[in-house]
Enzyme design. Structure first.
Site: not given
Length: 122
Positions: A5, A8, A31, A47, A97, A102, A104, A106
């Site tokens: 990953c 990870c 980002d 994970h 999208g 993993h 996450h 934004h």
């Protein structure tokens, strides 16, 4: 953590990132293709593929992750209060999208140059 990953590997320090926060459970970094002046990614170190994999057993750590997001937004340049703010986006699955498998968040914010309220007076 997963050996295959991308996120990870970033959390383990195997792939460089511009880290803004790390503790025992979470890792946050800028980002690489920001959509706004502030664009962070907040990931659990454990994970988890997506929100589709979240169950009742995950409420405690996920709640801590949610509570961390406003602090990271403020600490990294988002203006607090009703005139400021930030967006918290969680893409889930291919149709939602999600590009990296993993979980996450934004954290997106900062001045909006297209917003006439934020434009300087002429």
């Amino acid at each position: 953590m997963s050996d295959n990953c991308l996120f990870c590997k970033i959390a383990k320090g195997e792939i460089p990132s511009k880290k803004v926060y790390e503790d025992e459970d979470f890792f946050a970094f800028h980002d690489i293709n920001p959509a706004a002046p502030v664009h962070l990614l907040l990931i659990p170190k454990r994970h988890v593929v997506s929100m589709q994999d979240i169950g009742p057993q995950d409420t405690q750590w996920l709640g801590r992750m949610m509570a961390l997001a406003p602090r990271l937004a403020h600490d990294n340049g988002c203006t607090p209060g009703p005139d400021g703010g930030f967006r918290l986006v969680v893409n889930t699955g291919v149709e939602g999208g999600q590009e990296i498998a993993h979980l996450h968040f934004h954290i997106i914010g900062g001045p909006r140059p297209w917003d006439k309220r934020a434009a300087p007076a002429a």
